[in-house]
Design an enzyme around this catalytic site. Structure first.
Site, short mmCIF file in Angstrom:
data_model
loop_
_atom_site.label_atom_id
_atom_site.label_comp_id
_atom_site.label_asym_id
_atom_site.label_seq_id
_atom_site.Cartn_x
_atom_site.Cartn_y
_atom_site.Cartn_z
N HIS A 370 0.84 -1.20 0.00
CA HIS A 370 0.00 0.00 0.00
C HIS A 370 0.88 1.25 0.00
CE1 HIS A 370 -3.73 2.26 1.31
NE2 HIS A 370 -2.77 3.11 1.62
N GLU A 371 1.85 1.29 0.90
CA GLU A 371 2.71 2.47 0.98
C GLU A 371 3.57 2.63 -0.27
OE1 GLU A 371 4.65 3.48 4.56
OE2 GLU A 371 3.42 2.12 5.75
N HIS A 374 1.64 4.44 -2.77
CA HIS A 374 1.70 5.90 -2.61
C HIS A 374 3.00 6.45 -3.18
CE1 HIS A 374 -2.01 6.54 -0.53
NE2 HIS A 374 -1.70 5.71 0.45
N HIS A 380 -5.49 7.29 -2.53
CA HIS A 380 -6.52 6.45 -1.93
C HIS A 380 -7.71 6.27 -2.87
CE1 HIS A 380 -5.19 7.19 2.49
NE2 HIS A 380 -4.44 6.32 1.86
#
Length: 791
Positions: A370-371, A374, A380
């Site tokens: 997930h990170e 980013h 998101h």
């Protein structure tokens, strides 16, 4: 629309004279905050999650295998039987196992996973404070994937080295398998996996929810062809991983095990990134074996900032990387990680931090993916994004193991490739067998048998020769405990305390490095009513003075109520999220945990991009707050810091006034340290002067087993003067300062001296005039009067 832009709308309720804009600029990067784990959400697996989801339990370290801690409803003992290849030949990268599952024989067909792992990456660790390159013993070709014969939609992903450890999916049911360490018959535990936790992410994307997917921009045909070409080719993210000291200890302080665990995590993260045709390649690993060289507090916002500074100073010139991730081992309270949006391929913000304080590799790898998303410009997801039949989209606010990248994620990633040209992701790393890299004398890193490495400054270096050996008579070449090429005296102060919550460190006389930074355990009381966190006393008065200078201090309660109940970017208890488009209003009990409000402000700080100040009248003074939400300076200087006192026995944590138990203070200094010391961040006693570690019960000079030996008071006094002239550079600076002082003082002294001389001359002339002898006529007159009297 950026967060700051959205905030400007909410700030419009304030009258314009009250808002004095100091600076307001748009920035390109945004830090992301992750919320705590929620343990009550179930997980029902479907066949389509095969590759991207459950692979992550494959490599649970056997030393941490605890069946009672696994979310399972039932388990059984099985003995996998490895089947020989046809004709007894080695099939080459393929293997089959037979095992009995729920009374039925199941045949597993497995094949080694291609391309990963990369085996030519350097591994760095510290020995007596010196950075060295390791050559740990690593198992290769351990990660296999495959299926169950005769079971449509089945999926198997296991590590076959030292037994089978991983995940099996059969008929929408997920099973975990791990070896039993005490078994002599190759017995394994097979269990069903249920009620898996999810990670909740509460941070707002840079764009508003209604605009997250972004309408397609008009692109030239050539641009579309380029994007199509980029998407069809595999992208490579070269990741450097750093493991902090606490997480290293959780892996048994074993370098081999730590390296293998990190390799496994990266391999498992790849099962997520396949959804965007991207492969993560481990290009280097550093293990902080002797302590953390940076401050790693509970607040991961500060950790991210500190890690990124360290990365820029210590790592960028050493190992080429697209992103660098730090894995920490402590429980971070409300946050699980931090990442810079669009940070990959940028030299300044290619960083992220993840907390791995548990042993759920599955959930941790999902968080890492997930990170990393980013870092790759993926924001998101909002409710209109779709990610197939999976329960959670990987980039949504609920991150589960049953996750995958959505259509919105693909669009964000494409735009990232277009905007950044994707240059750093299109270079395919070389495929070489893993071997120790030959020492490269002159690169500034002590490798193999090098005694020192002076980089490109060897000609003028007093201690290190161009051949990376110490010069004759030299004991050391650098470090806080090295002076004039010799070790500083045992007990010399090498790192003084920076705050009332910090602790000093001393040289041991046998190494050039200062011991790892130590400070009072989080939760220790300071300044009467406040608490320590990360080596700093979380006193709001001090925070105000650091921003606005003396005599600024924290404002009265009326100011906090007036500002933090506005629910705008100058006063709030939380930024907007995709579920709630507005700033959070502070409740009565949380009013001291929103924006920091200061008074007695005499000086305005130097503002940075996207910073603005607000002043609100309060009596004859003003209350000041700051909107400092930006990505180049995290955490937000305008927010009350985590760990700040907000009520008796309560502290602020993520805008909430909660019990101070969140600081996990478990020290009893009266018992552990016999009332003669405090507990440090390693949970050891740091003794007062006059008492000796480890328990402060016997006479000594103070300190702890972590701080280095404390010298006698006379020695400490000498070491302070020693520190004052530690290097030639320091001496030059002192000489320059002295010269400037002389240039200013000497003329003033001469002027004062001249004035004094003139004053003395004037007074002397006055005295001479008063005492001068009388004239001759006056003498005659006086004489006649005298004669007359005599007659």
């Amino acid at each position: 629309m950026s967060v700051a832009a959205a905030g400007r709308g909410f700030a419009s309720s304030l009258s314009s004279p009250q808002i004095r804009r100091i600076a307001l600029k748009e920035a390109k990067l945004t830090p992301h905050i992750w919320a705590a784990l929620h343990w009550n959400l179930g997980l029902r697996l479907v066949p389509s999650v095969r590759v991207g989801i459950l692979v992550l339990l494959i490599f649970l370290p056997s030393t941490f295998c605890d069946i009672g801690s696994v979310y399972n409803s039932s388990y059984e003992t099985v003995i996998p039987e490895r089947l020989p290849g046809k004709g007894g030949k080695d099939p080459g990268g393929k293997v089959s196992y037979m095992l009995l599952m729920q009374g039925q024989k199941q045949l597993l067909h497995l094949e080694v996973k291609g391309h990963y792992p990369e085996n030519n990456f350097p591994v760095y660790s510290y020995h007596n404070g010196i950075l060295r390159q390791e050559m740990p013993l690593l198992s290769q070709d351990c990660h296999y994937e495959g299926y169950m014969e005769g079971v449509p939609g089945s999926f198997v992903s296991v590590n076959i080295c030292s037994g089978l450890r991983g995940v099996l999916i059969k008929e929408e049911t997920s099973y975990g398998i791990e070896p039993m360490l005490s078994s002599k018959n190759f017995e394994h535990v097979l269990y069903t996996m249920e009620h898996q936790p999810v990670v909740s992410c509460s941070v707002t994307p840079k764009d508003s929810p209604g605009d997250t997917s972004h309408p397609p921009r008009s692109r030239k045909p050539d641009d579309l062809l380029v994007l199509t070409d980029w998407w069809s080719h595999t992208k490579y993210v070269e990741m450097f991983v750093v493991v902090n000291h606490q997480r290293f200890q959780m892996w048994g302080s074993n370098i081999n095990e730590t390296v293998q665990a990190v390799m496994d995590i990266i391999a498992l993260a790849n099962s997520f990134t396949r959804g965007i045709n991207t492969e993560v390649v481990l290009v280097g690993l550093e293990i902080w074996t002797e302590g953390d060289p940076i401050e790693v507090p509970v607040d991961l916002q500060t950790t991210l900032r500190n890690f990124n500074f360290w990365r820029q100073e210590k790592l960028v010139g050493r190992v080429r990387h697209d992103v660098a991730h730090l894995i920490v081992g402590h429980r971070p309270g409300e946050n699980e990680g931090q990442a810079f949006l669009r940070g990959a391929c940028s030299g300044e913000f290619a960083a992220a931090v993840e907390a791995f304080h548990h042993e759920d590799v599955l959930l941790f790898a999902a968080l890492m993916a997930h990170e990393l998303g980013h870092n790759l410009g993926i924001q998101h997801d909002h409710p209109t994004c779709t990610c197939g039949p999976k329960h959670f989209c990987l980039m949504g606010e609920k991150i589960g193991k049953d996750s995958g990248f959505s259509n919105c994620s693909s669009d964000h990633f494409l735009r990232f490739l277009h905007d950044h040209r994707g240059a750093c992701l299109l270079d395919e790393p070389g495929r070489q067998s893993r071997m120790r890299r030959a020492a490269n004398c002159g690169n500034g890193v002590v490798e193999d048998l090098e005694e020192c490495d002076c980089g490109s400054d060897c000609d003028s270096h007093p201690c290190c020769s161009p051949t990376c050996t110490l010069k004759e008579g030299a004991q050391c070449s650098e470090g806080l405990c090295c002076y004039n090429c010799t070790f500083k005296k045992k007990g010399s102060l090498c790192r003084p305390a920076e705050d009332v919550c910090d602790l000093p460190e001393y040289c041991d006389g046998s190494t050039q490095e200062c011991p790892a930074n130590s400070y009072m355990q989080d939760g220790t009381q300071c300044d009467r009513i406040y608490y320590c966190l990360g080596g700093w006393c979380k006193n709001p008065d001090k925070q105000c003075s650091r921003i606005y200078g003396y005599p600024a201090r924290s404002a009265p309660e009326e100011c906090y109520i007036s500002v933090n109940t506005k629910a705008n970017r100058f006063g709030n208890c939380g930024h907007p999220t995709s579920a709630n488009f507005r700033y959070e209003t502070c409740s009565d009990e949380d009013v001291f945990c929103g924006k920091l409000v200061c008074t007695d402000v005499r000086y305005l700080p130097k503002v940075k991009p996207l910073h603005s100040l607000l002043q609100v009248p309060y009596g004859e003074d003003w209350c000041w707050s700051m909107d400092a939400y930006n990505i180049t300076d995290v955490p937000d200087d305008g927010d009350v810091q985590s760990g700040t006192f907000c009520a008796p026995n309560k502290v602020c944590m993520e805008y909430i006034c909660t019990g101070r138990g969140v600081l996990q203070y478990n020290c009893e200094p009266q018992e552990m340290c016999h009332g003669n010391g405090v507990c440090n961040n390693f949970k050891h006693c740091h003794c007062d002067a006059g008492f000796a570690p480890p328990d402060c019960s016997s006479p000594g000079n103070g300190g702890s087993v972590d701080s280095g030996p404390v010298g006698k008071p006379a020695d400490r006094h000498l070491s302070l003067s020693f520190l004052a002239e530690e290097s030639p550079d320091d001496k030059m600076e002192d000489e320059e300062v002295n010269l400037k002082v002389m240039v200013l003082v000497v003329p003033i002294f001469l002027v004062v001296l001249l004035c004094c001389l003139m004053l003395i001359a004037y007074l002397w002339s006055e005295v001479q005039e008063v005492v001068s002898p009388p004239s001759s006529s006056e003498s005659s007159s006086s004489s006649s009067w005298s004669d007359s009297d005599s007659q």
